[in-house]
Design a protein around this motif. Structure first.
Motif, PDB file in Angstrom:
ATOM      1  N   ASP A  98      46.635  47.547  35.519  1.00  0.00           N
ATOM      2  CA  ASP A  98      46.866  48.678  34.631  1.00  0.00           C
ATOM      3  C   ASP A  98      45.522  49.211  34.140  1.00  0.00           C
ATOM      4  O   ASP A  98      44.681  48.449  33.658  1.00  0.00           O
ATOM      5  N   HIS A  99      45.331  50.526  34.255  1.00  0.00           N
ATOM      6  CA  HIS A  99      44.066  51.119  33.805  1.00  0.00           C
ATOM      7  C   HIS A  99      43.870  50.960  32.306  1.00  0.00           C
ATOM      8  O   HIS A  99      42.743  50.974  31.808  1.00  0.00           O
ATOM      9  N   ARG A 100      44.979  50.811  31.551  1.00  0.00           N
ATOM     10  CA  ARG A 100      44.856  50.634  30.109  1.00  0.00           C
ATOM     11  C   ARG A 100      44.300  49.272  29.742  1.00  0.00           C
ATOM     12  O   ARG A 100      43.813  49.081  28.617  1.00  0.00           O
ATOM     13  N   SER A 101      44.355  48.313  30.678  1.00  0.00           N
ATOM     14  CA  SER A 101      43.804  46.998  30.408  1.00  0.00           C
ATOM     15  C   SER A 101      42.286  46.976  30.492  1.00  0.00           C
ATOM     16  O   SER A 101      41.668  46.007  30.052  1.00  0.00           O
ATOM     17  N   LEU A 102      41.703  48.034  31.046  1.00  0.00           N
ATOM     18  CA  LEU A 102      40.251  48.061  31.207  1.00  0.00           C
ATOM     19  C   LEU A 102      39.549  48.021  29.850  1.00  0.00           C
ATOM     20  O   LEU A 102      38.509  47.373  29.692  1.00  0.00           O
ATOM     21  N   ALA A 103      40.134  48.703  28.863  1.00  0.00           N
ATOM     22  CA  ALA A 103      39.527  48.704  27.532  1.00  0.00           C
ATOM     23  C   ALA A 103      39.710  47.375  26.817  1.00  0.00           C
ATOM     24  O   ALA A 103      38.989  47.085  25.854  1.00  0.00           O
ATOM     25  N   LEU A 104      40.682  46.574  27.251  1.00  0.00           N
ATOM     26  CA  LEU A 104      40.955  45.294  26.597  1.00  0.00           C
ATOM     27  C   LEU A 104      40.224  44.130  27.235  1.00  0.00           C
ATOM     28  O   LEU A 104      40.123  43.061  26.620  1.00  0.00           O
ATOM     29  N   ASP A 153      32.252  42.990  35.442  1.00  0.00           N
ATOM     30  CA  ASP A 153      32.742  44.303  35.836  1.00  0.00           C
ATOM     31  C   ASP A 153      34.206  44.158  36.225  1.00  0.00           C
ATOM     32  O   ASP A 153      34.688  43.044  36.473  1.00  0.00           O
ATOM     33  N   ALA A 154      34.911  45.269  36.274  1.00  0.00           N
ATOM     34  CA  ALA A 154      36.339  45.246  36.585  1.00  0.00           C
ATOM     35  C   ALA A 154      36.677  46.357  37.552  1.00  0.00           C
ATOM     36  O   ALA A 154      36.114  47.460  37.487  1.00  0.00           O
ATOM     37  N   VAL A 155      37.585  46.056  38.450  1.00  0.00           N
ATOM     38  CA  VAL A 155      38.097  47.008  39.426  1.00  0.00           C
ATOM     39  C   VAL A 155      39.570  47.235  39.124  1.00  0.00           C
ATOM     40  O   VAL A 155      40.339  46.275  39.047  1.00  0.00           O
ATOM     41  N   VAL A 156      39.967  48.479  38.898  1.00  0.00           N
ATOM     42  CA  VAL A 156      41.370  48.818  38.677  1.00  0.00           C
ATOM     43  C   VAL A 156      42.017  49.057  40.033  1.00  0.00           C
ATOM     44  O   VAL A 156      41.563  49.903  40.803  1.00  0.00           O
ATOM     45  N   ARG A 157      43.051  48.282  40.319  1.00  0.00           N
ATOM     46  CA  ARG A 157      43.680  48.355  41.636  1.00  0.00           C
ATOM     47  C   ARG A 157      44.176  49.773  41.921  1.00  0.00           C
ATOM     48  O   ARG A 157      44.868  50.382  41.125  1.00  0.00           O
ATOM     49  N   GLY A 158      43.806  50.288  43.044  1.00  0.00           N
ATOM     50  CA  GLY A 158      44.266  51.605  43.465  1.00  0.00           C
ATOM     51  C   GLY A 158      43.458  52.758  42.909  1.00  0.00           C
ATOM     52  O   GLY A 158      43.670  53.900  43.319  1.00  0.00           O
ATOM     53  N   GLU A 159      42.528  52.497  41.965  1.00  0.00           N
ATOM     54  CA  GLU A 159      41.780  53.610  41.377  1.00  0.00           C
ATOM     55  C   GLU A 159      40.888  54.291  42.407  1.00  0.00           C
ATOM     56  O   GLU A 159      40.860  55.526  42.502  1.00  0.00           O
ATOM     57  N   LEU A 160      40.137  53.493  43.177  1.00  0.00           N
ATOM     58  CA  LEU A 160      39.262  54.091  44.184  1.00  0.00           C
ATOM     59  C   LEU A 160      40.071  54.864  45.217  1.00  0.00           C
ATOM     60  O   LEU A 160      39.695  55.971  45.619  1.00  0.00           O
ATOM     61  N   ARG A 189      53.894  42.522  32.682  1.00  0.00           N
ATOM     62  CA  ARG A 189      52.482  42.867  32.498  1.00  0.00           C
ATOM     63  C   ARG A 189      51.634  41.798  33.191  1.00  0.00           C
ATOM     64  O   ARG A 189      51.226  40.811  32.574  1.00  0.00           O
ATOM     65  N   PRO A 190      51.367  41.982  34.488  1.00  0.00           N
ATOM     66  CA  PRO A 190      50.629  40.948  35.228  1.00  0.00           C
ATOM     67  C   PRO A 190      49.196  40.783  34.761  1.00  0.00           C
ATOM     68  O   PRO A 190      48.563  39.768  35.050  1.00  0.00           O
ATOM     69  N   ASP A 191      48.636  41.769  34.053  1.00  0.00           N
ATOM     70  CA  ASP A 191      47.258  41.647  33.591  1.00  0.00           C
ATOM     71  C   ASP A 191      47.099  40.638  32.468  1.00  0.00           C
ATOM     72  O   ASP A 191      45.970  40.246  32.141  1.00  0.00           O
ATOM     73  N   ASP A 192      48.204  40.227  31.850  1.00  0.00           N
ATOM     74  CA  ASP A 192      48.098  39.304  30.714  1.00  0.00           C
ATOM     75  C   ASP A 192      47.424  37.998  31.123  1.00  0.00           C
ATOM     76  O   ASP A 192      46.568  37.478  30.405  1.00  0.00           O
ATOM     77  N   GLN A 193      47.823  37.430  32.262  1.00  0.00           N
ATOM     78  CA  GLN A 193      47.218  36.176  32.704  1.00  0.00           C
ATOM     79  C   GLN A 193      45.739  36.360  33.021  1.00  0.00           C
ATOM     80  O   GLN A 193      44.903  35.500  32.708  1.00  0.00           O
ATOM     81  N   LEU A 194      45.392  37.488  33.624  1.00  0.00           N
ATOM     82  CA  LEU A 194      43.994  37.735  33.952  1.00  0.00           C
ATOM     83  C   LEU A 194      43.158  37.898  32.689  1.00  0.00           C
ATOM     84  O   LEU A 194      42.019  37.429  32.613  1.00  0.00           O
TER      85      LEU A 194
END
Length: 643
Positions: free
Chosen positions: A482-488, A496-503, A451-456
């Motif tokens: 991970d898009h699920r990290s956006l809520a956390l 603001d946050a950018v989800v990689r690959g979403e655009l 889960r690479p988002d943990d450090q961020l």
């Protein structure tokens, strides 16, 4: 086993049958007749026929009963086994998809939820609408994950999951891609999976042929595979670069807070979005006349007959034969002109402002594959004298490789510092509020980082604590995997946050719906094409005055821009959570204040002498596609480029 089973049956059936006969008031009187009645009851129970008479006849009856029982049991076993095998085949996802006009999604990554969700919306209203997904995963697990992410209700559209290697033409044939409406090929979560994308495109070519089949839209993470993927996709294929698009979106979001939400609203299939429409009534009209002609559509340019897109043309540019309109509208139906002319109030228009662009000071926390692209974009687009400070951990390796070399004009001074962004002492040692923008990057996914988002998230949590202690907001832009990290994500009011690959996923689905959109996004996301920007409403209308949106459109046209929506200021809601109202009615009137923002499409090459510079804006691109050539008349150039 069979013997014991027969013995147990007889040990139960015969005594019970005897008890039934002996307790029957109408039972025969003689012992022999009662034994015959016991035999008949037992034989009927065991389905042996119950024939009486000579012992040979009784044995033959028993033999026929056993044969019948064996045949029935065998038939039941065959049917049960066949049904079980078929259900197991369905569970394994190996049956053929029979629908036509469906959407095909190949591969599995963090982008699949966005892509499938958008394709479900695009299939609503179709007869037997379906979205078929093929990946080397258990189909039941894929269906469960998609249902959890998208919800059980899909508006009558079936989401079908099949198990198999997308690189295998035999597995691809299960999805009947030849009858599909479009095919989307997703990249893996790692850049090393880009070779798999090329193999999938080659497998499609082997199955469908070089120029046959539905449109194919694919994406790669490493630009080194971009040329190979485009060659494998062929003439009907479009291949996008995920890493470059994400890097440009990060820079765009860092310089214009709130633009990420506007881009999501503009690219998804809910509400208004970009469309290419036929408008015969616009033939011969100037672009200024077209811009104010339609109530619920905002014109932003022309799509020429040769397929090239021209955004924000000159107000005097006329719509020629074969040209189609590029508009922001709720649907792709031809816009209906207003019967009555739209009123434009010239007295409330704001005059041009002469403001010089200032140098910027940016803090980059963390490092990954997209960091060199971010640094390169900041260097090329910032004003001379700007500063970029990079803080990375000791395990990030040599971050200066390919990123710290001098640029041609030395616009940005780049400095590096080793320190863990997740540690509070590292961040507190920095003067965070001295920076114009803070860009936070997480590490790349890998086998040692589930889960690479943990450090961020830890970095964002520390930044949020600094905001709460000081009572001041930090302009933070974070990149999530991970898009699920956006809520956390603990984001502040200016974060603001950018989800990689979403655009990229949203762009893929829009191009899959209409291949004409490829030229539009190529121009919109090119290095020098038209771009999106959020500007204060005071740049177009006088603050505190009541004016129609048509007045805003006309004021933007005088500056060479196309207004396509606005965002009303809400002091109680963070800016990233406020929706942009896209393509409002031209006759809609409201009192505009200085905090309201107008979403505009800016002209190409917005340099120091453009209207963007007059407002002190720093505009960049969230994509990286080749620039469309233009002729001397400002329209897309035809023919090959000069050598």
């Amino acid at each position: 086993m069979l013997g014991w089973l027969a013995a147990c049956c007889l040990a139960i059936v015969v005594p019970v049958s005897t008890l039934l006969v002996w307790t029957d008031p109408r039972a025969p009187r003689s012992l022999s007749e009662r034994l015959v009645a016991v035999w008949r009851t037992s034989a009927e129970t065991l389905r042996l026929g119950g024939v009486t008479g000579a012992p040979l006849r009784m044995l033959l009856s028993v033999f026929l009963g056993l044969i019948a029982l064996l045949c029935v049991s065998t038939l039941v076993g065959v049917i049960t086994t066949g049904l079980g095998d078929h259900l197991e085949e369905l569970r394994r996802g190996r049956s053929r998809v029979l629908e036509k006009g469906h959407a095909v999604v190949l591969g599995w990554s963090d982008q699949v939820f966005t892509v499938v969700g958008e394709m479900v919306l695009s299939q609503v209203g179709r007869v037997r609408g379906a979205v078929a997904v093929l990946a080397d995963r258990d189909s039941a697990v894929m269906a469960s994950d998609l249902n959890t992410a998208l919800g059980v209700v899909t508006r009558g559209v079936r989401v079908v999951c099949r198990t198999g290697e997308p690189t295998d033409p035999a597995a691809l044939a299960l999805l009947t891609p030849a009858a599909a409406h479009c095919v989307l090929v997703l990249p893996g979560d790692d850049a090393a999976d880009d070779a798999e994308v090329v193999r999938v495109l080659l497998a499609l070519r082997a199955l469908l042929g070089a120029g046959a089949g539905p449109p194919v839209v694919a994406a790669v993470r490493d630009e080194r595979f971009l040329t190979a993927a485009r060659l494998a996709a062929g003439a009907r294929g479009v291949v996008l670069d995920v890493e470059s698009t994400t890097a440009r979106l990060l820079v765009q979001a860092a310089r214009q807070p709130g633009l990420v939400r506007a881009l999501r609203d503009l690219l998804d299939l809910t509400g208004a979005e970009f469309h290419v429409v036929h408008a015969p009534d616009a033939l011969g009209l100037t672009f200024a006349e077209i811009s104010l002609r339609y109530e619920e559509a905002c014109a932003v340019g022309y799509l020429a007959a040769d397929g090239r897109a021209l955004l924000t043309p000159a107000s005097s540019a006329r719509c020629g034969p074969g040209d189609r309109l590029i508009v922001v509208a709720p649907d792709d139906r031809p816009p209906v002109p207003e019967r009555e002319g739209t009123t434009v109030d010239l007295s409330v228009m704001a005059g041009p402002r002469d403001r010089q662009r200032s140098c910027s000071k940016t803090l980059l926390l963390g490092w990954n594959r997209r960091a060199p692209l971010v640094v390169g974009l900041l260097r090329r687009t910032a004003q001379p004298g700007s500063l970029l400070h990079v803080v990375t951990g000791s395990d990030d390796g040599s971050v200066t490789a390919g990123a710290s070399g001098p640029t041609d004009d030395e616009r940005v001074a780049v400095s590096y510092r080793v320190g863990e962004p997740t540690r509070p002492d590292t961040l507190r040692a920095l003067d965070l509020f001295d920076y114009d923008t803070v860009i936070a990057l997480g590490p790349d996914a890998g086998p040692h980082r589930a889960r690479p988002d943990d450090q961020l998230l830890l970095t964002l949590l520390t930044l949020r604590a600094v905001e709460e202690e000081s009572g001041r907001a930090l302009p933070v832009v974070a990149e999530l995997t991970d898009h699920r990290s956006l809520a956390l994500a603990p984001l502040g009011p200016e974060g603001d946050a950018v989800v990689r690959g979403e655009l990229t996923s949203l762009v893929m689905t829009r191009i899959a719906q209409s291949t004409d959109m490829a030229a539009v996004f190529e121009e919109l996301f090119a290095a020098r094409g038209g771009s999106l920007a959020l500007r204060p409403a005071s740049c177009y209308v006088l603050p505190g005055r009541v004016a129609s949106f048509a007045t805003v459109v006309a004021s933007a046209l005088r500056l060479g821009e196309c207004a396509i929506g606005y965002r009303a200021h809400d002091a109680c809601t963070p800016r990233r959570e406020v929706d942009v109202r896209l393509a409002p009615g031209k006759t809609e009137r409201r009192a505009w204040n200085s905090m309201d923002e107008i979403l505009v499409v800016t002209p190409s090459e917005a340099g120091a002498h453009s209207p963007a510079a007059a407002y002190g804006e720093r505009t960049t691109r969230p994509g990286g596609l080749p620039e469309a050539r233009r002729g001397t008349d400002g329209r897309p150039a035809r023919g090959p480029a000069p050598e």
